[in-house]
Motif scaffolding. Structure first.
Motif, PDB file in Angstrom:
ATOM      1  N   MET A   1      -1.928   2.865  -0.302  1.00 27.47           N
ATOM      2  CA  MET A   1      -2.755   3.952   0.461  1.00 27.47           C
ATOM      3  C   MET A   1      -3.250   3.595   1.594  1.00 27.47           C
ATOM      4  N   TYR A   2      -3.418   2.299   1.860  1.00 27.96           N
ATOM      5  CA  TYR A   2      -4.043   1.807   2.927  1.00 27.96           C
ATOM      6  C   TYR A   2      -3.020   1.699   4.122  1.00 27.96           C
ATOM      7  N   ASN A   3      -1.803   1.445   3.850  1.00 30.01           N
ATOM      8  CA  ASN A   3      -0.837   1.205   4.603  1.00 30.01           C
ATOM      9  C   ASN A   3      -0.397   2.778   5.051  1.00 30.01           C
ATOM     10  N   ILE A   4      -0.245   3.593   4.194  1.00 29.70           N
ATOM     11  CA  ILE A   4      -0.302   5.135   4.700  1.00 29.70           C
ATOM     12  C   ILE A   4      -1.098   5.720   5.533  1.00 29.70           C
ATOM     13  N   CYS A   5      -2.414   5.404   5.408  1.00 30.36           N
ATOM     14  CA  CYS A   5      -3.342   5.918   6.326  1.00 30.36           C
ATOM     15  C   CYS A   5      -3.399   5.078   7.730  1.00 30.36           C
ATOM     16  N   LYS A   6      -3.013   3.729   7.551  1.00 30.77           N
ATOM     17  CA  LYS A   6      -2.959   2.994   8.866  1.00 30.77           C
ATOM     18  C   LYS A   6      -1.840   3.215   9.657  1.00 30.77           C
ATOM     19  N   TYR A   7      -0.545   3.426   8.951  1.00 31.58           N
ATOM     20  CA  TYR A   7       0.773   3.335  10.035  1.00 31.58           C
ATOM     21  C   TYR A   7       1.527   4.689  10.274  1.00 31.58           C
ATOM     22  N   ASP A   8       1.603   5.513   9.146  1.00 28.11           N
ATOM     23  CA  ASP A   8       2.275   6.814   9.390  1.00 28.11           C
ATOM     24  C   ASP A   8       1.953   7.536   8.037  1.00 28.11           C
ATOM     25  N   THR A   9       1.369   8.652   7.965  1.00 27.23           N
ATOM     26  CA  THR A   9       1.262   9.530   6.908  1.00 27.23           C
ATOM     27  C   THR A   9       2.543  10.640   6.801  1.00 27.23           C
ATOM     28  N   SER A  10       3.145  10.557   7.845  1.00 26.44           N
ATOM     29  CA  SER A  10       4.580  11.438   7.780  1.00 26.44           C
ATOM     30  C   SER A  10       5.357  11.104   6.800  1.00 26.44           C
ATOM     31  N   VAL A  11       5.127   9.985   6.317  1.00 27.71           N
ATOM     32  CA  VAL A  11       6.138   9.445   5.191  1.00 27.71           C
ATOM     33  C   VAL A  11       5.977  10.356   3.821  1.00 27.71           C
TER      34      VAL A  11
ATOM     35  N   LEU B   1       4.312   5.298  -6.815  1.00 25.97           N
ATOM     36  CA  LEU B   1       4.478   6.113  -5.727  1.00 25.97           C
ATOM     37  C   LEU B   1       3.862   5.798  -4.227  1.00 25.97           C
ATOM     38  N   LEU B   2       2.634   5.407  -4.695  1.00 32.38           N
ATOM     39  CA  LEU B   2       1.885   4.885  -3.682  1.00 32.38           C
ATOM     40  C   LEU B   2       2.547   3.717  -2.961  1.00 32.38           C
ATOM     41  N   ALA B   3       2.776   2.768  -3.683  1.00 32.83           N
ATOM     42  CA  ALA B   3       3.480   1.236  -3.286  1.00 32.83           C
ATOM     43  C   ALA B   3       4.628   1.654  -2.589  1.00 32.83           C
TER      44      ALA B   3
ATOM     45  N   SER C   1       3.633  -6.244   4.465  1.00 32.22           N
ATOM     46  CA  SER C   1       2.982  -5.137   4.644  1.00 32.22           C
ATOM     47  C   SER C   1       1.325  -5.185   4.075  1.00 32.22           C
ATOM     48  N   ILE C   2       1.133  -6.378   3.571  1.00 29.52           N
ATOM     49  CA  ILE C   2      -0.202  -6.637   2.690  1.00 29.52           C
ATOM     50  C   ILE C   2      -1.217  -6.981   3.852  1.00 29.52           C
ATOM     51  N   PRO C   3      -2.358  -6.465   3.884  1.00 32.37           N
ATOM     52  CA  PRO C   3      -3.289  -6.955   4.802  1.00 32.37           C
ATOM     53  C   PRO C   3      -3.773  -8.713   4.625  1.00 32.37           C
ATOM     54  N   ASP C   4      -3.912  -9.277   5.836  1.00 27.04           N
ATOM     55  CA  ASP C   4      -4.141 -10.606   5.689  1.00 27.04           C
ATOM     56  C   ASP C   4      -5.225 -11.366   4.762  1.00 27.04           C
ATOM     57  N   SER C   5      -6.194 -10.322   4.695  1.00 22.81           N
ATOM     58  CA  SER C   5      -7.436 -10.632   3.723  1.00 22.81           C
ATOM     59  C   SER C   5      -7.095 -10.744   2.363  1.00 22.81           C
TER      60      SER C   5
END
Length: 807
Positions: free
Chosen positions: A269-279, A341-343, A365-369
């Protein structure tokens, strides 16, 4: 057989005295040699699944995460890398691949398996061999003909009856019509089983290697050999801990997998919002068409990587025995499926903007934190998923042994709470060596992924074929529904299969080699097992010969009890005649023990033993059939021995009570020993309301009167006070005398007499047959565990009778 026909075909008026004696002996033999139908009695308390509260269902759904979905949940570690092993040329290709993943998860795991295939279970047991057991109960397709009508009276022997002239009845008749069709069905089942064993090698290899690959992602300069070495160390530790059983650490499985799914879902969910919701437009199937149009042949071959998104689905089906189906459906539909599906959508969103990270899309794709916590959880999830597959392999091997399709191996029960938790030391080390060899040889995830995909798609094709028979013979579905299911399943799975064929030379040959070796072992072992049973049937001793020997059997009767083990549920085995021919002495009490497996998952303890007398009472000869399901385990010999003799004592009591006028001329008494004390009390209470004649009629007509154990039988003295018999003293004396005799014999010692059979190919046999029997089977028989070990027979009480037969 010819003598029998002649004896029965002569008109009665023309019989001489000798002919009448022969005819009478033949009739007696027919009576004594029948299957133990009368001994089998169906219990009324049939199993019914109790309703579960919503709170309990949620709890079970949570627990199912660790057992059922560990393998399926780790697929995001390696799917995109195996889909694009040579890199990503166009961002639209990522959208097309994501669309394929979405609809693959929708059609195969969700619709086909969770809501259709999982319903085709054998009293909760899943897998190809469980389906085969279900088919064996609905059609006579088992190649070892050791089943009798009495087996159908078992509580767990559930089946449906086809209406005469129906499509199901015609299918059943067609399947039973030719021997080669039965063999073909067994080969298909064994092929699926072999591929599942291959999964037990490939799943830990690819899951652990993919998880440990995160070390190199964070340290690009690190050598790939170090990653492989770490993976091998984890695999060795994983297999070395198997003998403790999953019961010791199983409570950790569900929380680890729960955290894993929450992590990959939240990261996605984080990656969808950060990079590209068009996927998210990938939910439109239009992009599947555009993907194949744009990539052509390369797009079709990439289906081998897409296939890895649904790996673990067969493990899901094999592990459904642990939880109610509704709990599994809830967990997958409302938690596992959305998180997956989210993954995948999150990884796709990242790859659209970072195409160069196709090799390490998951960790990149995992955030560094949360990188290192994610790495730890991923490794734990990979171990849990591997553990579920390894445990499933043990269960598959156990089922194959019970069906006579696999050499006898050691089975250890690791849990006192859960029947299905077992450990096979021999299989464990074979799997470990296979995993290490695959991991060290290939090193690359893509090659292992190709091998894994080949195994998975072949198992799915086998399941589809078997499901067609289930829908026809068991569910009695309309042929149109069967056609729709078959067409859709084959369309998807054959598409995947056509893609993995192109990768046979890139690792796809591994599961084929594993399956070929396993199939050779299973086929040869099963063939020799069938031939051994046929030899036992054709060489069994005539009952006329036994009865003609007289009460002493023409031998010296020494104190003690002799348990003669045989595969026959009727007739006297050849090893008995071979034994008394070479050693003219036999024990005072002889019990022919037949231990056989039935196509059911378990046989309740109270229905396990069937006891029958052979010949007059003075012969002191009995038959005992001990029946097991493919999930049942033999206990220690003293436990088995004590239960057998307890049932024998109970049989003698009931027999004497029900036939008070019997004497030494009584040739056969047939009763089962398996109902509860309540039945005894009710029977006695009812008898109080009848006169003496009614009591006698009632007792003489009851063929299936049963009790559970010796402790629950009403004593002869109690019966004497409740029911009036004209010959009470005779009944009590007969019962006491025989029981005391049995007790004395037991104190003298119990000897287990078993056949030590050597199988050889006939002179002039074809070369392949000679190789299979004289070398392959001889080698397997030498290295596998003996029957005496499987049955826990102590060496000091074992007596082997050697015999050779040619096939």
């Amino acid at each position: 057989m010819a003598e029998r026909v002649e004896a029965s075909s002569v008109p009665e008026g023309e019989n001489t005295i000798e002919e009448r004696e022969v005819g009478a002996m033949w009739e007696l033999e027919q009576k004594l040699d029948q299957p133990m139908d009368e001994e089998a009695n169906k219990l009324n308390n049939m199993y019914r699944e109790k309703g579960l509260s919503m709170l309990m269902l949620l709890r079970l759904s949570f627990q199912s995460l660790g057992i059922v979905y560990g393998d399926l949940g780790t697929s995001p570690l390696y799917v995109f890398y195996n889909t694009f092993p040579d890199g990503i040329d166009d961002s639209e290709d990522v959208i097309g691949a994501l669309s394929l993943i979405i609809y693959s998860l929708l059609l195969i795991p969700l619709i086909k398996y969770v809501f259709i295939v999982c319903k085709a279970n054998d009293n909760g047991q899943g897998g190809t061999l469980a389906i085969y057991s279900l088919l064996c109960r609905h059609a006579k397709v088992k190649l070892i003909p050791n089943q009798h009508r009495s087996d159908e009276d078992l509580t767990t022997y559930s089946r449906t009856v086809s209406a005469e002239g129906s499509f199901a009845a015609k299918t059943k008749k067609w399947l039973e019509g030719k021997e080669w069709r039965k063999r073909a069905l067994l080969v298909v089942v064994l092929l699926g089983t072999c591929m599942m064993i291959g999964d037990g090698i490939l799943t830990p290899a690819i899951s652990v290697l993919s998880a440990t690959g995160g070390i190199k992602v964070n340290n690009p300069k690190m050598s790939g050999d170090i990653v492989v070495l770490v993976a091998i160390v984890i695999l060795i530790g994983l297999f070395s801990m198997q003998h403790y059983g999953t019961d010791k650490v199983g409570w950790l499985f569900a929380p680890i997998v729960l955290i894993w799914f929450l992590f990959i879902g939240a990261t996605g969910m984080y990656n969808i919002c950060k990079y590209d919701t068009s996927v998210l437009k990938a939910f439109s199937p239009t992009y599947i068409y555009l993907y194949f149009k744009r990539r052509g042949r390369d797009g079709w071959i990439s289906l081998g990587g897409i296939l890895l998104s649904i790996t673990g689905t067969e493990a899901l089906y094999a592990d459904i025995a642990y939880f109610p189906l509704l709990a599994i459906q809830l967990a997958f539909t409302f938690f596992v499926f959305p998180c997956l599906l989210l993954a995948y959508c999150g990884q796709a969103a990242y790859l659209v903007n970072h195409k160069e990270h196709y090799q390490d899309a998951f960790y990149a794709s995992i955030p560094d934190s949360v990188y290192w916590p994610m790495f730890i959880v991923a490794t734990g999830a990979a171990i849990v998923g591997s553990q579920a597959t390894i445990s499933g392999t043990y269960s598959i091997v156990k089922q194959a042994v019970a069906h006579g399709c696999f050499p006898r191996v050691k089975i250890v029960h690791t849990s006192k709470k859960f029947l299905g938790q077992i450990y096979c030391p021999d299989i464990n080390w074979i799997l470990m060596l296979g995993c290490i060899a695959v991991t060290a040889s290939f090193k690359k995830q893509s090659q292992i992924g190709n091998a894994y995909g080949t195994a998975v798609v072949l198992v799915m094709l086998v399941t589809t074929l078997l499901m067609v028979l289930i829908m026809l013979l068991v569910w009695h579905c309309h042929w149109i529904l069967v056609l729709i299911f078959t067409f859709l399943s084959f369309f998807v799975e054959l598409s995947y299969f056509s893609a993995v064929i192109f990768k046979i030379d890139e690792g796809g040959w591994v599961p084929l080699i594993i399956a070929a070796i396993s199939l050779l072992v299973m086929s040869v072992w099963h063939y020799a097992t069938v031939k051994k049973y046929e030899f036992e049937m054709h060489s069994k001793v005539s009952m006329s010969w036994i009865l003609g020997l007289g009460p002493s059997l023409g031998l010296v009767r020494v104190p003690g009890i002799g348990l003669v083990y045989t595969e026959l549920a009727s007739g006297v085995p050849h090893i008995f005649s071979h034994f008394i021919t070479n050693l003219p002495a036999i024990h005072s009490v002889v019990v022919f023990v037949c231990v056989k497996y039935l196509p059911v998952y378990t046989v309740p303890e109270e229905e396990r033993f069937l006891v029958k007398r052979i010949g007059p009472k003075t012969f002191r000869m009995f038959r005992c059939v001990a029946r097991y399901g493919y999930k049942d385990l033999h206990k220690k010999d003293d436990d088995f021995e004590n239960k057998l003799l307890t049932k024998l004592s109970s049989f003698i009591r009931i027999e004497t009570m029900m036939e008070p006028t019997s004497n030494s001329s009584t040739y056969s008494s047939t009763y089962s020993v398996n109902h509860t004390q309540d039945s005894t009390v009710d029977l006695i209470h009812n008898n109080n309301n009848h006169n003496h004649n009614n009591n006698m009629d009632m007792f003489s007509s009851m063929v299936d009167y049963t009790v559970s154990t010796l402790d629950t039988i009403v004593s002869a003295e109690s019966l004497h006070n409740t029911v009036s018999f004209s010959q009470d003293n005779t009944v009590e004396e007969e019962e006491t005398d025989e029981l005391e005799f049995l007790k004395t014999c037991k104190e003298s010692g119990v000897v287990h007499i078993m056949g030590n059979t050597v199988v050889k190919a006939r002179t002039g046999s074809w070369l392949p047959k000679k190789i299979a029997i004289d070398y392959v089977y001889a080698f397997l028989a030498k290295i596998c565990r003996a029957n005496s070990v499987i049955l826990h027979v102590p060496h000091e009480t074992l007596l082997n009778v050697g015999q050779v037969f040619y096939v």
